[in-house]
Design a protein around this motif. Structure first.
Motif, PDB file in Angstrom:
ATOM      1  N   SER A  51     -29.711  43.141 -53.481  1.00 13.04           N
ATOM      2  CA  SER A  51     -29.133  42.449 -52.326  1.00 13.04           C
ATOM      3  C   SER A  51     -29.005  40.967 -52.667  1.00 13.04           C
ATOM      4  O   SER A  51     -30.010  40.316 -52.975  1.00 13.04           O
ATOM      5  CB  SER A  51     -30.018  42.643 -51.095  1.00 13.04           C
ATOM      6  N   ILE A  52     -27.772  40.466 -52.619  1.00  9.98           N
ATOM      7  CA  ILE A  52     -27.492  39.084 -52.973  1.00  9.98           C
ATOM      8  C   ILE A  52     -26.849  38.379 -51.789  1.00  9.98           C
ATOM      9  O   ILE A  52     -25.869  38.877 -51.217  1.00  9.98           O
ATOM     10  CB  ILE A  52     -26.565  39.013 -54.200  1.00  9.98           C
ATOM     11  N   PRO A  58     -19.223  40.172 -60.786  1.00 15.44           N
ATOM     12  CA  PRO A  58     -20.235  40.388 -61.836  1.00 15.44           C
ATOM     13  C   PRO A  58     -21.540  39.658 -61.519  1.00 15.44           C
ATOM     14  O   PRO A  58     -21.545  38.621 -60.869  1.00 15.44           O
ATOM     15  CB  PRO A  58     -19.568  39.815 -63.089  1.00 15.44           C
ATOM     16  N   LEU A  59     -22.634  40.213 -61.995  1.00 15.78           N
ATOM     17  CA  LEU A  59     -23.946  39.599 -61.790  1.00 15.78           C
ATOM     18  C   LEU A  59     -24.211  38.567 -62.883  1.00 15.78           C
ATOM     19  O   LEU A  59     -24.958  38.782 -63.820  1.00 15.78           O
ATOM     20  CB  LEU A  59     -25.039  40.658 -61.784  1.00 15.78           C
ATOM     21  N   VAL A  60     -23.553  37.420 -62.755  1.00 15.12           N
ATOM     22  CA  VAL A  60     -23.698  36.314 -63.694  1.00 15.12           C
ATOM     23  C   VAL A  60     -24.165  35.104 -62.902  1.00 15.12           C
ATOM     24  O   VAL A  60     -23.528  34.724 -61.907  1.00 15.12           O
ATOM     25  CB  VAL A  60     -22.355  36.000 -64.394  1.00 15.12           C
ATOM     26  N   ILE A  61     -25.281  34.493 -63.330  1.00 10.12           N
ATOM     27  CA  ILE A  61     -25.773  33.307 -62.630  1.00 10.12           C
ATOM     28  C   ILE A  61     -24.957  32.116 -63.121  1.00 10.12           C
ATOM     29  O   ILE A  61     -25.188  31.574 -64.200  1.00 10.12           O
ATOM     30  CB  ILE A  61     -27.280  33.096 -62.853  1.00 10.12           C
ATOM     31  N   SER A  62     -23.970  31.758 -62.342  1.00 11.68           N
ATOM     32  CA  SER A  62     -23.108  30.631 -62.657  1.00 11.68           C
ATOM     33  C   SER A  62     -22.372  30.249 -61.376  1.00 11.68           C
ATOM     34  O   SER A  62     -22.373  31.008 -60.405  1.00 11.68           O
ATOM     35  CB  SER A  62     -22.101  31.009 -63.746  1.00 11.68           C
ATOM     36  N   PRO A  63     -21.737  29.089 -61.343  1.00 13.71           N
ATOM     37  CA  PRO A  63     -20.985  28.705 -60.142  1.00 13.71           C
ATOM     38  C   PRO A  63     -19.877  29.694 -59.782  1.00 13.71           C
ATOM     39  O   PRO A  63     -19.553  29.883 -58.623  1.00 13.71           O
ATOM     40  CB  PRO A  63     -20.402  27.339 -60.509  1.00 13.71           C
ATOM     41  N   GLY A  79     -19.959  32.996 -60.532  1.00 12.72           N
ATOM     42  CA  GLY A  79     -20.523  34.330 -60.330  1.00 12.72           C
ATOM     43  C   GLY A  79     -21.506  34.334 -59.181  1.00 12.72           C
ATOM     44  O   GLY A  79     -21.189  33.934 -58.068  1.00 12.72           O
ATOM     45  N   VAL A  80     -22.705  34.744 -59.458  1.00 15.17           N
ATOM     46  CA  VAL A  80     -23.765  34.796 -58.464  1.00 15.17           C
ATOM     47  C   VAL A  80     -24.555  33.493 -58.548  1.00 15.17           C
ATOM     48  O   VAL A  80     -25.146  33.203 -59.586  1.00 15.17           O
ATOM     49  CB  VAL A  80     -24.692  36.001 -58.703  1.00 15.17           C
ATOM     50  N   PRO A  81     -24.581  32.712 -57.472  1.00 16.17           N
ATOM     51  CA  PRO A  81     -25.303  31.436 -57.521  1.00 16.17           C
ATOM     52  C   PRO A  81     -26.810  31.623 -57.686  1.00 16.17           C
ATOM     53  O   PRO A  81     -27.384  32.573 -57.161  1.00 16.17           O
ATOM     54  CB  PRO A  81     -25.002  30.782 -56.169  1.00 16.17           C
ATOM     55  N   LYS A  82     -27.432  30.708 -58.404  1.00 18.41           N
ATOM     56  CA  LYS A  82     -28.877  30.733 -58.599  1.00 18.41           C
ATOM     57  C   LYS A  82     -29.553  30.611 -57.238  1.00 18.41           C
ATOM     58  O   LYS A  82     -29.135  29.847 -56.386  1.00 18.41           O
ATOM     59  CB  LYS A  82     -29.293  29.582 -59.500  1.00 18.41           C
ATOM     60  N   GLY A  83     -30.603  31.413 -57.031  1.00 13.77           N
ATOM     61  CA  GLY A  83     -31.353  31.363 -55.777  1.00 13.77           C
ATOM     62  C   GLY A  83     -30.816  32.263 -54.683  1.00 13.77           C
ATOM     63  O   GLY A  83     -31.302  32.239 -53.566  1.00 13.77           O
ATOM     64  N   SER A  84     -29.818  33.096 -54.982  1.00 13.56           N
ATOM     65  CA  SER A  84     -29.233  33.935 -53.936  1.00 13.56           C
ATOM     66  C   SER A  84     -29.774  35.367 -53.923  1.00 13.56           C
ATOM     67  O   SER A  84     -29.365  36.165 -53.080  1.00 13.56           O
ATOM     68  CB  SER A  84     -27.712  33.962 -54.076  1.00 13.56           C
TER      69      SER A  84
END
Length: 137
Positions: free
Chosen positions: A92-93, A103-108, A110-115
């Motif tokens: 759950s994001i 995609p599940l990529v921690i980047s601006p 993709g998926v933001p850090k801390g989400s």
């Protein structure tokens, strides 16, 4: 009567497997294996020179893993996999409730850090490994 080397000639179905799991003889193997695989668990390690900031980071990661109940989730995942032959975990994001194709990529982009909100276990009876179209169009 089975005609091959296997004990059962095909998939028994989730209902029958669930019924069989009510027996302690059938359930003992998956439960014991899952408990033993997650008993010692593991340690979070970060490559570095022993910096105090890294030690603080390890503590934060371990607290987050404990809050998300990852150890208990993995135990349940292993147990279900051994009982039913398959198991799934859902992530759950925050902000991505209707975006299954992101995609599940921690980047601006993709998926933001801390989400990351949570992980959850999905029993196999509620999903299928094959494509299925349930629309009435």
């Amino acid at each position: 009567m089975p005609t091959g080397p296997q004990f059962y000639s095909g998939f028994l179905g989730y209902q029958r497997l669930a019924l069989m799991s009510q027996s302690s003889d059938y359930r003992a193997v998956p439960e014991t294996t899952a408990n033993e695989m997650t008993r010692a668990w593991g340690k979070v390690k970060i490559k570095g020179d022993g910096d105090d900031q890294l030690a603080d980071r390890i503590v934060l990661i371990e607290k987050r893993l404990k809050k998300l109940k990852v150890r208990e989730l993995m135990r349940k995942h292993i147990e279900c996999e051994m009982t039913f032959g398959r198991s799934q975990l859902a992530i759950s994001i925050k902000g991505h409730e209707n975006k299954a194709d992101v995609p599940l990529v921690i980047s601006p982009s993709g998926v933001p850090k801390g989400s990351l909100q949570s992980f959850s276990h999905i029993e196999p009876i509620w999903s299928t490994p094959s494509a299925y179209n349930a629309s009435n169009l």
